[in-house]
Design a protein around this motif. Structure first.
Motif, PDB file in Angstrom:
ATOM      1  N   GLU A  19       0.858  -1.182   0.000  1.00 47.53           N
ATOM      2  CA  GLU A  19       0.000   0.000   0.000  1.00 47.53           C
ATOM      3  C   GLU A  19       0.891   1.228   0.000  1.00 47.53           C
ATOM      4  OE1 GLU A  19      -2.901   0.113   3.091  1.00 47.53           O
ATOM      5  OE2 GLU A  19      -3.973  -1.630   2.327  1.00 47.53           O
ATOM      6  N   CYS A  20       0.570   2.176  -0.854  1.00 51.23           N
ATOM      7  CA  CYS A  20       1.377   3.377  -1.006  1.00 51.23           C
ATOM      8  C   CYS A  20       0.498   4.608  -0.807  1.00 51.23           C
ATOM      9  CB  CYS A  20       2.014   3.397  -2.396  1.00 51.23           C
ATOM     10  SG  CYS A  20       3.112   4.785  -2.682  1.00 51.23           S
ATOM     11  N   LEU A  21       0.872   5.427   0.165  1.00 53.51           N
ATOM     12  CA  LEU A  21       0.195   6.702   0.373  1.00 53.51           C
ATOM     13  C   LEU A  21       0.859   7.721  -0.531  1.00 53.51           C
ATOM     14  CD1 LEU A  21      -1.723   8.635   1.852  1.00 53.51           C
ATOM     15  CD2 LEU A  21       0.063   8.917   3.581  1.00 53.51           C
ATOM     16  N   ILE A  22       0.072   8.320  -1.418  1.00 55.91           N
ATOM     17  CA  ILE A  22       0.591   9.289  -2.386  1.00 55.91           C
ATOM     18  C   ILE A  22      -0.068  10.638  -2.139  1.00 55.91           C
ATOM     19  CG2 ILE A  22       0.856   9.877  -4.827  1.00 55.91           C
ATOM     20  CD1 ILE A  22       0.419   6.886  -5.450  1.00 55.91           C
ATOM     21  N   LYS A  23       0.774  11.664  -2.001  1.00 58.72           N
ATOM     22  CA  LYS A  23       0.311  13.049  -1.957  1.00 58.72           C
ATOM     23  C   LYS A  23       0.850  13.707  -3.218  1.00 58.72           C
ATOM     24  CE  LYS A  23       0.846  13.044   3.020  1.00 58.72           C
ATOM     25  NZ  LYS A  23       1.635  13.573   4.135  1.00 58.72           N
ATOM     26  N   GLY A  24      -0.033  14.007  -4.163  1.00 60.20           N
ATOM     27  CA  GLY A  24       0.388  14.537  -5.454  1.00 60.20           C
ATOM     28  C   GLY A  24      -0.041  15.980  -5.656  1.00 60.20           C
ATOM     29  N   TYR A  25       0.805  16.734  -6.351  1.00 59.55           N
ATOM     30  CA  TYR A  25       0.552  18.158  -6.582  1.00 59.55           C
ATOM     31  C   TYR A  25       0.970  18.550  -7.996  1.00 59.55           C
ATOM     32  CZ  TYR A  25       0.692  18.101  -1.483  1.00 59.55           C
ATOM     33  OH  TYR A  25       0.485  17.801  -0.161  1.00 59.55           O
ATOM     34  N   PRO A  26       0.142  19.351  -8.673  1.00 59.52           N
ATOM     35  CA  PRO A  26       0.614  19.926  -9.926  1.00 59.52           C
ATOM     36  C   PRO A  26       1.580  21.074  -9.600  1.00 59.52           C
ATOM     37  CG  PRO A  26      -1.597  20.721  -9.428  1.00 59.52           C
ATOM     38  CD  PRO A  26      -1.232  19.730  -8.360  1.00 59.52           C
ATOM     39  N   ILE A  27       2.545  21.283 -10.475  1.00 53.46           N
ATOM     40  CA  ILE A  27       3.515  22.365 -10.251  1.00 53.46           C
ATOM     41  C   ILE A  27       3.428  23.330 -11.433  1.00 53.46           C
ATOM     42  CG2 ILE A  27       5.929  22.971  -9.931  1.00 53.46           C
ATOM     43  CD1 ILE A  27       6.402  20.140  -8.916  1.00 53.46           C
ATOM     44  N   PHE A  28       3.357  24.592 -11.111  1.00 61.45           N
ATOM     45  CA  PHE A  28       3.243  25.632 -12.122  1.00 61.45           C
ATOM     46  C   PHE A  28       4.473  26.525 -12.085  1.00 61.45           C
ATOM     47  CE2 PHE A  28      -0.925  24.387 -10.557  1.00 61.45           C
ATOM     48  CZ  PHE A  28      -1.591  24.077 -11.732  1.00 61.45           C
ATOM     49  N   ASP A  29       4.796  27.094 -13.235  1.00 58.48           N
ATOM     50  CA  ASP A  29       5.917  28.033 -13.266  1.00 58.48           C
ATOM     51  C   ASP A  29       5.420  29.416 -12.847  1.00 58.48           C
ATOM     52  OD1 ASP A  29       4.625  29.116 -15.496  1.00 58.48           O
ATOM     53  OD2 ASP A  29       6.086  28.330 -16.931  1.00 58.48           O
ATOM     54  N   ILE A  30       6.307  30.392 -12.869  1.00 64.17           N
ATOM     55  CA  ILE A  30       5.941  31.737 -12.400  1.00 64.17           C
ATOM     56  C   ILE A  30       4.929  32.416 -13.321  1.00 64.17           C
ATOM     57  CG2 ILE A  30       8.032  32.132 -11.054  1.00 64.17           C
ATOM     58  CD1 ILE A  30       9.244  33.582 -13.414  1.00 64.17           C
ATOM     59  N   LYS A  31       4.755  31.896 -14.537  1.00 63.62           N
ATOM     60  CA  LYS A  31       3.738  32.420 -15.461  1.00 63.62           C
ATOM     61  C   LYS A  31       2.379  31.768 -15.226  1.00 63.62           C
ATOM     62  CE  LYS A  31       7.059  33.142 -19.180  1.00 63.62           C
ATOM     63  NZ  LYS A  31       7.457  32.692 -20.530  1.00 63.62           N
ATOM     64  N   GLY A  32       2.353  30.680 -14.438  1.00 70.87           N
ATOM     65  CA  GLY A  32       1.116  29.967 -14.173  1.00 70.87           C
ATOM     66  C   GLY A  32       0.896  28.769 -15.079  1.00 70.87           C
ATOM     67  N   ASP A  33       1.898  28.412 -15.879  1.00 74.30           N
ATOM     68  CA  ASP A  33       1.785  27.252 -16.764  1.00 74.30           C
ATOM     69  C   ASP A  33       2.211  25.985 -16.031  1.00 74.30           C
ATOM     70  OD1 ASP A  33       1.032  28.892 -18.928  1.00 74.30           O
ATOM     71  OD2 ASP A  33       3.137  29.270 -19.449  1.00 74.30           O
ATOM     72  N   LEU A  34       1.514  24.887 -16.309  1.00 69.75           N
ATOM     73  CA  LEU A  34       1.854  23.589 -15.718  1.00 69.75           C
ATOM     74  C   LEU A  34       3.200  23.131 -16.264  1.00 69.75           C
ATOM     75  CD1 LEU A  34       0.918  21.035 -14.081  1.00 69.75           C
ATOM     76  CD2 LEU A  34       0.102  20.157 -16.268  1.00 69.75           C
ATOM     77  N   THR A  35       4.117  22.765 -15.370  1.00 71.44           N
ATOM     78  CA  THR A  35       5.420  22.258 -15.814  1.00 71.44           C
ATOM     79  C   THR A  35       5.646  20.815 -15.376  1.00 71.44           C
ATOM     80  OG1 THR A  35       6.623  23.031 -13.847  1.00 71.44           O
ATOM     81  CG2 THR A  35       6.463  24.552 -15.718  1.00 71.44           C
ATOM     82  N   HIS A  36       5.208  20.466 -14.189  1.00 71.64           N
ATOM     83  CA  HIS A  36       5.490  19.143 -13.618  1.00 71.64           C
ATOM     84  C   HIS A  36       4.375  18.739 -12.653  1.00 71.64           C
ATOM     85  CE1 HIS A  36       9.549  20.565 -14.695  1.00 71.64           C
ATOM     86  NE2 HIS A  36       9.821  19.294 -14.920  1.00 71.64           N
ATOM     87  N   TYR A  37       4.467  17.497 -12.225  1.00 75.86           N
ATOM     88  CA  TYR A  37       3.711  17.007 -11.079  1.00 75.86           C
ATOM     89  C   TYR A  37       4.745  16.466 -10.100  1.00 75.86           C
ATOM     90  CZ  TYR A  37      -0.460  17.130 -14.027  1.00 75.86           C
ATOM     91  OH  TYR A  37      -1.488  17.532 -14.826  1.00 75.86           O
ATOM     92  N   ILE A  38       4.456  16.609  -8.812  1.00 76.20           N
ATOM     93  CA  ILE A  38       5.340  16.058  -7.796  1.00 76.20           C
ATOM     94  C   ILE A  38       4.501  15.174  -6.866  1.00 76.20           C
ATOM     95  CG2 ILE A  38       5.113  18.029  -6.213  1.00 76.20           C
ATOM     96  CD1 ILE A  38       8.146  17.615  -5.557  1.00 76.20           C
ATOM     97  N   ALA A  39       5.059  14.055  -6.494  1.00 73.26           N
ATOM     98  CA  ALA A  39       4.378  13.139  -5.584  1.00 73.26           C
ATOM     99  C   ALA A  39       5.294  12.790  -4.438  1.00 73.26           C
ATOM    100  CB  ALA A  39       3.956  11.876  -6.325  1.00 73.26           C
ATOM    101  N   PHE A  40       4.744  12.850  -3.244  1.00 72.89           N
ATOM    102  CA  PHE A  40       5.444  12.437  -2.035  1.00 72.89           C
ATOM    103  C   PHE A  40       4.802  11.117  -1.630  1.00 72.89           C
ATOM    104  CE2 PHE A  40       5.461  17.026  -2.297  1.00 72.89           C
ATOM    105  CZ  PHE A  40       6.799  17.337  -2.089  1.00 72.89           C
ATOM    106  N   GLU A  41       5.589  10.060  -1.601  1.00 77.63           N
ATOM    107  CA  GLU A  41       5.046   8.723  -1.396  1.00 77.63           C
ATOM    108  C   GLU A  41       5.740   8.017  -0.243  1.00 77.63           C
ATOM    109  OE1 GLU A  41       5.262   6.490  -5.019  1.00 77.63           O
ATOM    110  OE2 GLU A  41       4.347   8.088  -6.212  1.00 77.63           O
ATOM    111  N   LYS A  42       4.962   7.169   0.428  1.00 76.26           N
ATOM    112  CA  LYS A  42       5.544   6.277   1.442  1.00 76.26           C
ATOM    113  C   LYS A  42       4.650   5.066   1.582  1.00 76.26           C
ATOM    114  CE  LYS A  42       3.746   8.902   5.366  1.00 76.26           C
ATOM    115  NZ  LYS A  42       4.120   9.607   6.584  1.00 76.26           N
ATOM    116  N   ALA A  43       5.261   3.977   1.979  1.00 71.24           N
ATOM    117  CA  ALA A  43       4.499   2.748   2.182  1.00 71.24           C
ATOM    118  C   ALA A  43       3.542   2.965   3.343  1.00 71.24           C
ATOM    119  CB  ALA A  43       5.437   1.579   2.453  1.00 71.24           C
ATOM    120  N   ALA A  44       2.283   2.633   3.122  1.00 72.14           N
ATOM    121  CA  ALA A  44       1.250   2.880   4.141  1.00 72.14           C
ATOM    122  C   ALA A  44       1.147   1.705   5.100  1.00 72.14           C
ATOM    123  CB  ALA A  44      -0.091   3.133   3.474  1.00 72.14           C
TER     124      ALA A  44
END
Length: 171
Positions: free
Chosen positions: A146-171
């Motif tokens: 089981e994996c707990l995932i906290k995911g977030y979209p990442i935007f640049d300073i113009k407000g454009d989507l550049t990446h997604y980041i996920a912080f994960e750990k075994a639940a």
């Protein structure tokens, strides 16, 4: 020649009078593991910082230093291809960072993965919003976890989507 013998005897006498004991060989492995962890932590933090600076991520409130100590961090590009995985991913699922780069995070999913949860994550990604979900993933050896995932979209300073980041750990 007698000078050399006298020198060796003096060194032997000196070493026999020392009160310190030699370090057992098996402790060198612990030290080496610790050094590798420090080296990998530093590499991961520098790589994340470089990605953020290069992509001009807008300000965020993530404490990457502490997150790297406690969680696996995975960064994908806007098309959901993994561009970064922290070295501690090896402990969580057996994959090395180089093995996951260029793949989709779906590579960790399989038959036991709950499709409804997977769809909820997909919907959050499409809607460019953060999410926190526990999902069944697969290790490299085929075991599930089981994996707990906290995911977030990442935007640049113009407000454009550049990446997604996920912080994960075994639940």
């Amino acid at each position: 020649m007698s000078d050399l013998r006298q020198y060796e005897e003096t060194i032997a006498l000196y070493n026999s009078n020392l009160k310190s004991k030699s370090t057992p060989v098996n402790s060198w492995d612990f030290h080496n593991n610790f050094l590798n962890q420090v080296r990998n932590f530093s590499f991961d933090l520098n790589k994340l910082t470089a990605i953020a600076e290069q992509s001009k991520w807008s300000v965020n409130n993530w404490d990457l230093k502490n997150s790297l100590k406690e969680e696996v961090i995975i960064v994908t590009d806007a098309k959901l291809k993994i561009v970064f995985a922290s070295h501690n991913i090896i402990e969580m699922n057996g994959y090395k960072p180089a093995e996951v780069i260029g793949n989709s995070p779906r590579m960790f999913q399989g038959q036991a993965t709950n499709e409804a949860t997977s769809n909820e994550i997909r919907k959050a990604i499409i809607e460019l919003r953060s999410f926190e979900k526990t999902i069944i993933n697969y290790k490299k050896n085929g075991d599930i976890y089981e994996c707990l995932i906290k995911g977030y979209p990442i935007f640049d300073i113009k407000g454009d989507l550049t990446h997604y980041i996920a912080f994960e750990k075994a639940a």
